[in-house]
Design a protein around this motif. Structure first.
Motif, PDB file in Angstrom:
ATOM      1  N   SER A 263       0.848  -1.187   0.000  1.00  0.00           N
ATOM      2  CA  SER A 263       0.000   0.000   0.000  1.00  0.00           C
ATOM      3  C   SER A 263       0.885   1.239   0.000  1.00  0.00           C
ATOM      4  CB  SER A 263      -0.932   0.012   1.222  1.00  0.00           C
ATOM      5  OG  SER A 263      -0.182   0.024   2.418  1.00  0.00           O
ATOM      6  N   GLY A 264       0.265   2.384  -0.250  1.00  0.00           N
ATOM      7  CA  GLY A 264       0.994   3.645  -0.187  1.00  0.00           C
ATOM      8  C   GLY A 264       1.389   4.217  -1.526  1.00  0.00           C
TER       9      GLY A 264
ATOM     10  N   ARG B 148       5.763   6.858   0.921  1.00  0.00           N
ATOM     11  CA  ARG B 148       6.165   5.740   1.758  1.00  0.00           C
ATOM     12  C   ARG B 148       5.272   4.555   1.449  1.00  0.00           C
ATOM     13  NH1 ARG B 148       6.407   4.731   8.316  1.00  0.00           N
ATOM     14  NH2 ARG B 148       4.153   4.556   8.048  1.00  0.00           N
TER      15      ARG B 148
ATOM     16  N   SER C  50       4.176   0.592   2.108  1.00  0.00           N
ATOM     17  CA  SER C  50       4.126  -0.400   3.182  1.00  0.00           C
ATOM     18  C   SER C  50       3.866  -1.772   2.586  1.00  0.00           C
ATOM     19  CB  SER C  50       3.010  -0.065   4.180  1.00  0.00           C
ATOM     20  OG  SER C  50       3.223   1.182   4.803  1.00  0.00           O
TER      21      SER C  50
ATOM     22  N   TYR D 235       8.637  -1.183   5.342  1.00  0.00           N
ATOM     23  CA  TYR D 235       8.376   0.116   4.740  1.00  0.00           C
ATOM     24  C   TYR D 235       9.449   0.451   3.716  1.00  0.00           C
ATOM     25  CZ  TYR D 235       5.580   0.442   8.985  1.00  0.00           C
ATOM     26  OH  TYR D 235       4.687   0.199   9.993  1.00  0.00           O
TER      27      TYR D 235
END
Length: 120
Positions: free
Chosen positions: A7-8, A19, A21, A82
């Motif tokens: 995600s992100g 960022r 994830s 991350y």
């Protein structure tokens, strides 16, 4: 059920940051090295990961093209890795995948990918 979920991703201007994830479930996350790979538009997924982090000590390795701009980290308590991406440019546009591998058993998993688009 084994899952790696990225995600992100999103749309960002050149010079911006994102960022990503990678959240894991269904397996012993802390025992897996995690890497980020990417697939630029119209190309195959790159064979070399852009950022890797080991399972235990958390050693990191970066592809030269992202060194100094991207930072990989992991939080084993949250089963999450991350990828902080700074100073993004158009060449960073790609689908980003996370990949987990257990060095002892050889078992590995891929996420479904998240799109990152860098454009003005």
């Amino acid at each position: 059920q084994v899952q790696l979920v990225e995600s992100g991703g999103g749309l960002v201007q050149p010079g911006g940051s994102l960022r990503l994830s990678c959240s894991a479930s269904g397996f012993a996350f802390s025992s897996y090295a995690i890497g980020w790979f990417r697939q630029p538009p119209g190309k195959e997924r790159e064979r070399e990961g852009i950022a890797l982090i080991s399972s235990s000590i958390g050693n990191t390795h970066y592809k030269d093209s992202v060194k100094g701009r991207f930072t990989i980290s992991r939080d084993n308590a949250k089963n999450t890795v991350y990828l902080q991406m700074d100073s993004l440019n158009s060449e960073d546009t790609a689908v980003y995948y996370c990949y987990g591998k257990n060095g002892r058993s050889g078992s590995d998993y891929w996420g479904q990918g998240t799109q990152v688009t860098v454009t003005s």
